[in-house]
Enzyme design. Structure first.
Site: not given
Length: 270
Positions: A127, A139, A106, A177
């Site tokens: 991800h 992702e 991540s 994130n």
């Protein structure tokens, strides 16, 4: 995360090899998948026959040698760069030369992880989001070396397993994130400063911003140690004080209050 990824791949009709560090860990992984499928049966979203078929497609093992016939290997270890590098080198030595290697990181640099393999052009970030069977997004992150062909193959794979994909550049936190974790960190600053209680901060964000879960409860779900690692990665990667971890976050981790997995974080789960 690995359990969920194995489940959705097997549910899509793919044969899966799930590798873990011990026989006990493998059994826990299979048990987690079984429990997840049982919950779907109770909700009448899956039949017993479909559950059995999914489990038959998953082979649990502790032997990396069982990856020798794979087309795609997704590493899903915890956010520890040294650990990931060790695992990726092992995978690279066994997986077929044409196989794609992906990482479920991540926050760690895809370019740096890819360089540890002999096939950086066949390496990519995938991800997934927790819980994997329920969250629609994956992702995809290209390293500097990732080929167009590899990206296209992984985009096709995402469709096969029923996920929607977005593509992000290799930058700390990627896209999701990069936005999410500083927001959570700011909520921790607000709590630290006594701006509002944990309950009111989360209630405000749920009702005022239509979020399904408050930022502090989400931090507990993610794990406060993981949150701290991500924010420290941002701080080091961008060299910008706006990404500094909240002191309260550091103190919580020092105290062993890591969220749901420890039974206590910003809220109690005992």
């Amino acid at each position: 995360m690995g359990n969920g990824i194995a489940q959705i791949c097997a549910a899509a009709g793919l044969n899966v090899v799930m590798v873990d560090v011990s026989a006990e860990a493998v059994q826990r992984g299979i048990g987690a998948v079984t429990g997840s499928l049982d919950r779907l049966i109770k909700k009448e979203k899956l039949s017993v026959g479909e559950k059995d078929a999914i489990l038959r497609r998953i082979k649990g093992t502790t032997a990396y040698a069982d990856l020798a016939g794979t087309d795609l290997v997704i590493e899903a270890a915890t956010e520890n760069e040294a650990l990931k590098l060790r695992i990726l080198k092992e995978i690279d030595s066994i997986a077929p030369p044409a196989a794609i290697i992906a990482t479920n990181t991540s926050s760690i640099s895809i370019t740096r992880l890819a360089a540890a393999t002999r096939r950086p052009e066949r390496f990519i970030g995938t991800h997934f989001f927790n819980p994997v069977p329920l969250m629609e997004l994956v992702e995809l992150i290209r390293g500097l070396q990732t080929s167009d062909e590899t990206l296209a193959e992984i985009e096709a794979f995402a469709k096969v397993i029923g996920k929607t994909s977005i593509v992000a550049k290799n930058s700390p936190g990627f896209a999701v994130n990069r936005i999410l974790c500083p927001m959570i960190n700011e909520a921790i600053f607000a709590l630290q400063e006594g701006l509002a209680s944990a309950e009111d901060i989360d209630q405000g964000m749920k009702l005022g911003c239509n979020q399904p879960i408050g930022p502090l409860a989400l931090a507990d779900l993610i794990g406060l140690d993981t949150m701290l690692f991500v924010m420290e990665t941002f701080y080091a990667g961008f060299n910008d004080p706006k990404y500094r971890p909240a002191p309260l976050l550091k103190e919580m981790v020092d105290a062993g209050y890591l969220g749901r997995k420890s039974g206590r974080g910003f809220f109690s789960y005992r």
